[in-house]
Scaffold this motif. Structure first.
Motif, PDB file in Angstrom:
ATOM      1  N   THR A 112       1.400   0.778  -2.538  1.00  0.00           N
ATOM      2  CA  THR A 112       2.539   1.445  -3.026  1.00  0.00           C
ATOM      3  C   THR A 112       2.990   2.607  -2.293  1.00  0.00           C
ATOM      4  N   GLN A 113       4.249   2.725  -2.278  1.00  0.00           N
ATOM      5  CA  GLN A 113       5.059   3.634  -1.487  1.00  0.00           C
ATOM      6  C   GLN A 113       5.833   4.613  -2.510  1.00  0.00           C
ATOM      7  N   PHE A 114       5.716   6.031  -2.218  1.00  0.00           N
ATOM      8  CA  PHE A 114       6.415   6.766  -2.992  1.00  0.00           C
ATOM      9  C   PHE A 114       7.420   7.729  -1.840  1.00  0.00           C
ATOM     10  N   ALA A 127      -5.763   3.069  -5.832  1.00  0.00           N
ATOM     11  CA  ALA A 127      -5.897   4.594  -6.339  1.00  0.00           C
ATOM     12  C   ALA A 127      -6.258   5.434  -5.030  1.00  0.00           C
ATOM     13  N   GLY A 128      -6.072   4.663  -3.881  1.00  0.00           N
ATOM     14  CA  GLY A 128      -6.693   5.622  -2.915  1.00  0.00           C
ATOM     15  C   GLY A 128      -5.289   6.077  -1.806  1.00  0.00           C
ATOM     16  N   PRO A 153     -11.031   7.798  -3.941  1.00  0.00           N
ATOM     17  CA  PRO A 153     -11.372   6.480  -4.155  1.00  0.00           C
ATOM     18  C   PRO A 153     -10.301   5.508  -4.232  1.00  0.00           C
ATOM     19  N   MET A 154     -10.654   4.156  -4.052  1.00  0.00           N
ATOM     20  CA  MET A 154      -9.592   3.253  -4.299  1.00  0.00           C
ATOM     21  C   MET A 154      -9.655   2.632  -5.682  1.00  0.00           C
ATOM     22  N   GLY A 155     -10.760   2.650  -6.238  1.00  0.00           N
ATOM     23  CA  GLY A 155     -11.173   2.232  -7.688  1.00  0.00           C
ATOM     24  C   GLY A 155     -12.046   1.230  -7.610  1.00  0.00           C
ATOM     25  N   PHE A 248      -1.588   2.569 -10.492  1.00  0.00           N
ATOM     26  CA  PHE A 248      -3.083   3.028 -10.387  1.00  0.00           C
ATOM     27  C   PHE A 248      -3.146   4.591 -10.820  1.00  0.00           C
ATOM     28  N   THR A 249      -4.239   5.094 -11.146  1.00  0.00           N
ATOM     29  CA  THR A 249      -4.171   6.513 -11.740  1.00  0.00           C
ATOM     30  C   THR A 249      -3.543   7.635 -10.712  1.00  0.00           C
ATOM     31  N   TRP A 250      -4.055   7.594  -9.649  1.00  0.00           N
ATOM     32  CA  TRP A 250      -3.372   8.517  -8.665  1.00  0.00           C
ATOM     33  C   TRP A 250      -2.116   8.306  -8.138  1.00  0.00           C
ATOM     34  N   PRO A 251      -1.490   7.061  -7.802  1.00  0.00           N
ATOM     35  CA  PRO A 251      -0.136   6.982  -7.554  1.00  0.00           C
ATOM     36  C   PRO A 251       0.626   7.222  -8.733  1.00  0.00           C
ATOM     37  N   TRP A 252       0.283   7.256 -10.098  1.00  0.00           N
ATOM     38  CA  TRP A 252       1.217   7.276 -11.079  1.00  0.00           C
ATOM     39  C   TRP A 252       1.186   9.108 -11.445  1.00  0.00           C
TER      40      TRP A 252
END
Length: 674
Positions: A112-114, A127-128, A153-155, A248-252
């Protein structure tokens, strides 16, 4: 082999591999040791001709998440993608926010890119979070191999099927080596069997239909739903984000404040975005333990009765399970519908056990407002840690005084109103059920797009931690402090209040500060009503006057000015103020008058007025503090210092002259008084 080919092989340059590159990197020792346990992972790292991309956790990830050190071979291989992800090195905006790539163990990795700001991007593998913000050399290219460091962690290890097959999986051996299972998903399994179109097209979608984020309620979540018939196809769609939004949690949580995403709508074989029902993810941190919990939040989706407002919060129990058509998060509540009253909601919440104990102390007087027949109310529910902030002597008095406890609990209830956060502004004022005291609100926004709402009641300001939690008979906002119950002295309040820093620093050298911070509280002598000037009030005064007050030679004059703002022996709330004349701490008279809806202080001798700021009331252990927009001060106050100190100086000078003129006088004077 011919001699020419042998010489070409002998003198051809040796391509370096990632295994050799990681030997020179001190922050990848744990990852290298983990790969060393498994022959397949080591072989891929040493094969410089293998076109792979490795997402390697740095040592800090292993330190703060010790479970990662025990990853098995398949979980380790899920960090290795079977292709070169060159998009990460191009530093430009992608056409799609999320890229889907397969791993060498037949799973999927979602990249994912932000865009933080133009030309500055953040990247996530599941999630990494990639460490491009921590190091300039965040991408390593060795031969045909790519390696990127990740800081979180990636998940979990990917599940080899879709979200539907994950729910319907009956073979328990599939989950033997995994950190998750589907043992508690029987209820949603039965509901999906009754809606085959939603089950196959959305939950069982393939890459052709797109990828989604699935929030799957467990059996305990469905046990809270009173009417199971309300869980239909629309509710099932409320748990799925729209197409190609794999979050995932971290990107969101990192998404620059733009956390809301639409759910999915499916009708007439058309899959589209449903912006009328949006999803968001929130994290709530426990101040005592430092542990933070993740919640999925959705708007209320009611169709069979009157329009309902608010949101449904569901705690994420098992996050970040990659599947072939997206990511699965297992939650503890059913999103989109409301079936519990306020009483049921706070009774089952583990964060409000102390609140229920306080409510049960006074019986049904307050609890009737939370029942199904009590009508619509808005309740500001304090968490357990809110009661932990109360000093012990205040808590004993609160439990002993049932009348005061009832007043405190009623201060948290707004009758006949569903007050949601979209209605809150800095000018919002609402009445509580005692119809005497009011609640004030502050909408804070710092940093940008990070909005925090504050409620002020009974002199206590507290942040709303969980907002707009919908119930069948109202709205619940969970707060971190108990309204109306003080927990600090007036001096501690001044030290922590941003708008009072000027007054705080001016009082640091005054003896008056010890009266504001006494060692013994709850006594009549230590009760004060302090009308404290704000920073803006001092800014209105002549700079020459303020400078002379703080030059170190006029401390007594400054203390005399502050005593003009203090009423000793009475602790007056805003609702206790009356139009009358009060004798202040310096024995001067100050008149409180009403102008419109505001109270004003009028000092007749100096002809000065100061308006009491509405909502500026702060409760302390030893009284109340009211912010005012002006200072009751004028130029002749500087002579208060001269009147008290200069005669002492002249008296001391006369005594010295007498001692010089008649040396035996001082000895006779001392013997006489001895």
């Amino acid at each position: 082999m011919s001699p020419f080919l042998f010489l070409l092989f002998l003198f051809s340059p040796i391509k370096p591999d990632l295994w050799a590159e990681t030997e020179r990197m001190p922050d990848l020792k744990q990852w290298r040791a983990l790969c060393g346990y498994y022959a397949v992972a080591t072989a891929y790292m040493k094969d410089s001709n293998a076109r792979i991309t490795v997402f390697a956790p740095v040592d800090d990830v292993f330190t703060y998440n010790p479970d990662i050190r025990a990853l098995d071979q398949k979980e380790t291989l899920s960090h290795i993608v079977d292709s070169q992800v060159v998009d990460l090195t191009m530093n430009k905006l992608w056409d799609k926010q999320t890229l889907i790539r397969s791993t060498i163990n037949s799973g999927y990795t979602y990249i994912t890119q932000f865009e933080n700001n133009p030309g500055n991007f953040s990247y996530f593998a599941n999630a990494g979070m990639l460490c491009n913000h921590a190091s300039n050399q965040w991408g390593i290219i060795s031969g045909e191999q790519y390696l990127f460091k990740i800081c979180t962690p990636m998940g979990h290890r990917p599940y080899p099927g879709t979200a539907l097959s994950f729910i319907r999986e009956h073979d328990v051996t599939v989950f033997e080596e995994r950190q998750y299972n589907n043992r508690d998903l029987s209820q949603i399994r039965d509901i999906l069997d009754r809606t085959p179109d939603i089950a196959l097209v959305i939950y069982g979608s393939s890459a052709w239909n797109g990828f989604h984020t699935f929030f799957i309620p467990n059996d305990a979540a469905f046990a809270r739903v009173v009417d199971r018939n309300r869980v239909d196809r629309e509710v099932l769609l409320a748990h799925v984000t729209s197409t190609n939004r794999v979050l995932f949690t971290w990107p969101w949580l990192y998404d620059g404040g733009q956390h809301y995403y639409p759910s999915v709508r499916f009708s007439a074989n058309i899959i589209e975005d449903n912006f009328k029902l949006k999803l968001v993810m929130r994290n709530i941190t426990d101040r005592r333990t430092g542990k933070w919990d993740l919640y999925a939040v959705s708007e209320v989706y009611e169709r069979y009765s009157q329009f309902r407002r608010g949101a449904v919060w569901a705690k994420i129990l098992v996050p970040n399970i990659p599947t072939q058509n997206g990511v699965v998060h297992i939650i503890d509540n059913v999103l989109g519908i409301v079936s519990e009253t306020i009483d049921m909601m706070i009774y089952r919440n583990e964060k409000t056990t102390t609140l229920m104990r306080y409510i049960n102390t006074i019986g049904q007087i307050v609890r009737n407002y939370f029942s199904a027949t009590g009508g619509l109310v808005t309740f500001f529910a304090p968490w357990n840690e809110a009661f932990d902030r109360i000093p012990e002597q205040i808590e004993r008095r609160l439990l002993r005084d049932r009348i005061w406890l009832e007043q405190i609990l009623k201060l948290h209830i707004v009758p006949a109103k569903e007050l949601t956060s979209d209605e809150i502004t800095n000018e919002t004022i609402v009445n509580t059920i005692d119809n005497m005291r009011q609640l004030y609100f502050i909408k804070g926004e710092w940093p940008a797009n990070n909005v925090t709402y504050y409620v002020i009641g009974g002199g206590i300001k507290t942040a709303i931690m969980m907002d707009n939690v919908a119930a069948t008979n109202g709205i619940v906002h969970y707060i971190e402090r108990v309204l109306g119950v003080p927990y600090q002295t007036l001096w501690e309040i001044m030290r922590n209040e941003t708008r009072l820093q000027y007054s705080f620093h001016m009082m640091e050298n005054l003896q008056l500060r010890y009266s504001m911070d006494p060692w013994q509280v709850l006594t009549p002598e230590q009760n004060f009503t302090f009308f404290v000037p704000t920073n803006e009030a001092w800014a209105k005064q002549p700079q020459s006057l303020v400078s002379r007050m703080n030059d170190g030679n006029h401390w007594q004059a400054l203390q005399y000015v502050y005593k003009r703002h203090i009423l000793q022996g009475q602790a007056l709330m805003y609702t206790d103020l009356r139009e009358r004349t009060y004798v202040m701490m310096n024995d001067e008279k100050v008149v409180i008058t009403r102008r419109g809806r505001f109270f004003e202080l009028y000092w007749p001798r100096g002809n000065r007025r100061a308006r009491v700021i509405e909502g500026g009331e702060i409760a302390g252990i030893n009284g109340y503090m009211h912010m005012i927009d002006n200072v009751l001060i004028y130029e002749p106050d500087l002579r208060a210092h001269a009147c008290t100190t200069e005669p002492v100086f002249f008296q001391f000078l006369i005594v010295c002259l007498v001692m010089v003129w008649r040396p035996g006088w001082f000895t006779s004077f001392f013997i006489f008084f001895r």
